[in-house]
Design a protein around this motif. Sequence first.
Motif, PDB file in Angstrom:
ATOM      1  N   ARG A 204       0.837  -1.201   0.000  1.00  0.00           N
ATOM      2  CA  ARG A 204       0.000   0.000   0.000  1.00  0.00           C
ATOM      3  C   ARG A 204       0.878   1.259   0.000  1.00  0.00           C
ATOM      4  N   THR A 205       1.958   1.226   0.811  1.00  0.00           N
ATOM      5  CA  THR A 205       2.872   2.378   0.867  1.00  0.00           C
ATOM      6  C   THR A 205       3.522   2.632  -0.488  1.00  0.00           C
ATOM      7  N   GLU A 206       3.926   1.548  -1.170  1.00  0.00           N
ATOM      8  CA  GLU A 206       4.541   1.697  -2.496  1.00  0.00           C
ATOM      9  C   GLU A 206       3.546   2.287  -3.490  1.00  0.00           C
ATOM     10  N   LEU A 207       2.297   1.816  -3.442  1.00  0.00           N
ATOM     11  CA  LEU A 207       1.269   2.327  -4.345  1.00  0.00           C
ATOM     12  C   LEU A 207       1.013   3.809  -4.103  1.00  0.00           C
ATOM     13  N   VAL A 208       0.976   4.195  -2.829  1.00  0.00           N
ATOM     14  CA  VAL A 208       0.693   5.577  -2.463  1.00  0.00           C
ATOM     15  C   VAL A 208       1.728   6.535  -3.045  1.00  0.00           C
ATOM     16  N   HIS A 209       2.957   6.074  -3.211  1.00  0.00           N
ATOM     17  CA  HIS A 209       4.042   6.945  -3.684  1.00  0.00           C
ATOM     18  C   HIS A 209       4.346   6.801  -5.175  1.00  0.00           C
ATOM     19  N   LYS A 210       3.549   6.014  -5.905  1.00  0.00           N
ATOM     20  CA  LYS A 210       3.925   5.720  -7.292  1.00  0.00           C
ATOM     21  C   LYS A 210       2.965   6.279  -8.344  1.00  0.00           C
ATOM     22  N   PHE A 211       2.076   7.172  -7.979  1.00  0.00           N
ATOM     23  CA  PHE A 211       1.148   7.709  -8.986  1.00  0.00           C
ATOM     24  C   PHE A 211       1.847   8.765  -9.845  1.00  0.00           C
TER      25      PHE A 211
ATOM     26  N   SER B 219      -3.186  12.416 -12.687  1.00  0.00           N
ATOM     27  CA  SER B 219      -4.335  12.761 -11.844  1.00  0.00           C
ATOM     28  C   SER B 219      -5.238  11.552 -11.635  1.00  0.00           C
ATOM     29  N   LEU B 220      -5.420  10.737 -12.678  1.00  0.00           N
ATOM     30  CA  LEU B 220      -6.261   9.542 -12.562  1.00  0.00           C
ATOM     31  C   LEU B 220      -5.684   8.571 -11.538  1.00  0.00           C
ATOM     32  N   GLU B 221      -4.389   8.339 -11.615  1.00  0.00           N
ATOM     33  CA  GLU B 221      -3.744   7.437 -10.647  1.00  0.00           C
ATOM     34  C   GLU B 221      -3.810   8.015  -9.238  1.00  0.00           C
ATOM     35  N   LEU B 222      -3.703   9.345  -9.124  1.00  0.00           N
ATOM     36  CA  LEU B 222      -3.821   9.981  -7.814  1.00  0.00           C
ATOM     37  C   LEU B 222      -5.184   9.694  -7.204  1.00  0.00           C
ATOM     38  N   LYS B 223      -6.233   9.808  -8.015  1.00  0.00           N
ATOM     39  CA  LYS B 223      -7.586   9.564  -7.508  1.00  0.00           C
ATOM     40  C   LYS B 223      -7.742   8.111  -7.043  1.00  0.00           C
ATOM     41  N   GLN B 224      -7.127   7.176  -7.771  1.00  0.00           N
ATOM     42  CA  GLN B 224      -7.189   5.771  -7.368  1.00  0.00           C
ATOM     43  C   GLN B 224      -6.461   5.550  -6.038  1.00  0.00           C
TER      44      GLN B 224
ATOM     45  N   ALA C   5      -0.187  10.373   4.628  1.00  0.00           N
ATOM     46  CA  ALA C   5       0.637   9.355   3.970  1.00  0.00           C
ATOM     47  C   ALA C   5       0.868   9.706   2.501  1.00  0.00           C
ATOM     48  N   LEU C   6      -0.021  10.512   1.927  1.00  0.00           N
ATOM     49  CA  LEU C   6       0.166  10.950   0.539  1.00  0.00           C
ATOM     50  C   LEU C   6       1.362  11.901   0.456  1.00  0.00           C
ATOM     51  N   PRO C   7       2.237  11.706  -0.513  1.00  0.00           N
ATOM     52  CA  PRO C   7       3.332  12.670  -0.705  1.00  0.00           C
ATOM     53  C   PRO C   7       2.768  13.960  -1.293  1.00  0.00           C
TER      54      PRO C   7
END
Length: 636
Positions: free
Chosen positions: A37-44, A47-52, A66-68
Motif C-alpha cells: 500500500r505504501t509503495e502504491l501511495v508513492h507511485k502515482f 491525476s487519474l492514478e492519484l484519484k485511485q 501518507a500521501l506525498p
Amino acid sequence: MISPSASSLCLLPSPSTEPEQRHALKSSSKRISETLRTELVHKFNSSLELKQVHALVIKTSTPLLALPLSRVASVCALTPNFAYAQKIFNQLDQPQLFIWNCCLRNFAESDSPFDAILLFYQLRMHNVHPDSFTCSFVLKACVQLMDLFHGRIIHALIEKLGLQSNLVLQNVIMHLYASCGDMSSALLLFDKMGQRDIVTWNTMITQLVKTGDVDLAYKMFVEMPERNVRSWTAMISGFVQCGKPKEAISLFNKMEETCLKPNEVTVVAILAACADLGFLDLGSKIHEYSDKNGFTRNTHICNTLIDMYIKCGCLKAALDVFEGMKEHTVVTYSAMIHGLAIHGQGEKSLKLFFEMIQKGMKPNGVTFIGLLNACSHMGLITEGHGFFTTMTKDYEIVPAIEHYGCMVDLFSRAGLLHEAHDLIKEMPIKPNAAIWGALLGGCKVHKNIEMAEVAMRHLQELDPFNDGYYVVLANIYSEAKRWEDAARVRKLMKNRGLNKTRAWSSITVKGMVHEFVAGDDSHSLSMEIFEKWHELLVQMRLKGYVPNTSVILLDVDEMEKENFLSRHSEKLALAFGLINTRPGETIRIFKNLRVCEDCHASFKLISEIVGREIVVRDRNRFHCFKNGTCSCRDYW
C-alpha cells in the motif's frame, strides 16, 4: 519451482500450526500488505492514478498525510485537477501555499522553468494568495528563461502586495532586468533601493562587466562598503575580458593584501591575464597555489594553465600539466595541439591529433584551427588541404572564416599566391580583412607586387584605418626600390591620420616588466645595454654575421641602416636580459610586431655564443632559439 497454489498454501496456517506461528504469519501478511500500500501511495504519475490512490487511502483508513503532498501538487499543478489537489490540502493542518511554493521551486530549478510561470497563473486563478517566496521562485524562473515580460508582471505584483522592502526580491528583480539587457531599469532600481547587501553590489558589478561597462563596474567596486572573494573575482574577470590584463593583475595584488584567498574562478581569470602579458612568474605562483588547494583536479583550471604556459613560451611546463591530467577533454587536446603548432613542434601537434582520434574523442572547429596552423607553420600543403577536407567530410564541421584564413595563410606562406586568391574568390562566406591580410603577408614574403595591390584594394574597404596593411605595402614597394610608390602609400597614411605602430618588446626580470621601443635610449641602463650589444656584435662578426640592411626600408646610407638595426627593440631587450639574468637562464621576450629577418639571424647566433635558450613571442608565433637554430626552421 513453487506453483502459485503451493505458494498460497504456504501463507495459510494449517490446523496443526501452533498459535504463535499462526500469529507470526498473520503479522507477516499484514506487513506485506502495508508495504504494498505504501509503495502504491508513492507511485502515482497522473491525476487519474492519484484519484485511485486517494480512494485506497480512504478505503484502508490510512492517514491522508501518507500521501506525498509535493507529488500531489506537481501532478495536479498544470492540469484541470488543480482544485482537486486544493481539496486534499484543505483537509490538512498545513497551509497549502507552503506546498505550492515547494512545487514552484522545483519547477523553477527544473529543465522546464516555464512550468513555474504556468503554475503561478494557476495559483492566481484559484485565489491562492502569493507571498514573498512565491514571487522569488517565479522570478528565478524568469531569470532562467530571460523572460522580462513575465518578470515585469511579477515586479508589479510585488509592488501591489507591498513586498518592495524585501531585499531578496529586490536583488532578484535587479538581476532579471540586468541579465535581460535592461541595464537602465536595473540601475534605476539599484539607485532607489533603501537597503543593499553584498549580493546587490556583486550582482550589479557582474552584470555591468557582462555588458562591457567595466568603468562603471569599477566605480561601483570602489564604492562598495564591503567586498568578498566574489566581488574581487568579478572585477578581475571584467578587466581580463575587456583587454585590460595589467589592471586585472594590479587588482589581484591588492586582493592578496586583504588576505582573501582566491577561489577557482579567480584563478582562471588571473591565469588568463598572465597569459596575455606573458607573466610566467605570477602564473607559476598561481599554479603552485592551485596544486596546494586541490584546484588542479579541476579540468578547466588545468586547461587554463596549459594555455598560460603556452602563451608564456614555456612549452615543457604546458606538456607537464597535460601529461599529469587524469582526464583530457577536446579543449585540452585543442589547446595542446595549437600550442605545439605555434612553438614549431608541428609533427608533435599532428601526432597528438591522431592520438586524440584513437581515443575516440571527436575534434571540434578549434582543434582544426590548431592543425591547420601547424601545417601552415611547416609548409605542409598536402596535409593541410587533407585536414580541411576531412573536417567537413568526416566530422561535419562547417568551415568558419578562421579555417579559411588558415588555408589562405598556408598557401600564401608557401608562395602559392594564385591558389590562395582562388580560394578567397570561391569562399561561401564574405572574406574579412584577416583573410586579405594573410594574402598580403604572403605577397611580402614572396615579393609579389601585383597580388599585393589586389589584396590592398580590398583591405582599404574592409579595414581602412589599420596602419599595418599600409606599412606592409609600403615595405613591398621599398624592397622593390619603388620609392615613389612607397612614398605615395605613406602620404595616404598621413592624409588618413594614421601613424605606423611603433615596435616594442618587453622582458620580465625579477618580477618586473621592462619595455623597450625601437631606438630607445631612455632606459636607466641604456649605456650598459649598448655596450653589451656591441660586445655581442664583435663575437657575431667573428662567426660570419653580416647585418641584413635590406630590412631597413629607408633611403639612407649603409652605416645609418646598421645603426637602425642595432637599436631594434628585441635586441635591446635581449641585451638587457643578458646583463640582468643568471648564466644559463632562459630569456623570454615578447614583441608586438613580427620579428625581422636580421634579428632572427642575430638571435640564432647569440643563442650559440652565450649558451642560452632565447624564446621570442612575436605577433604570429614563438621562436625558440637554441644552439644556433630556431624552432621555426627559418619558415615563418
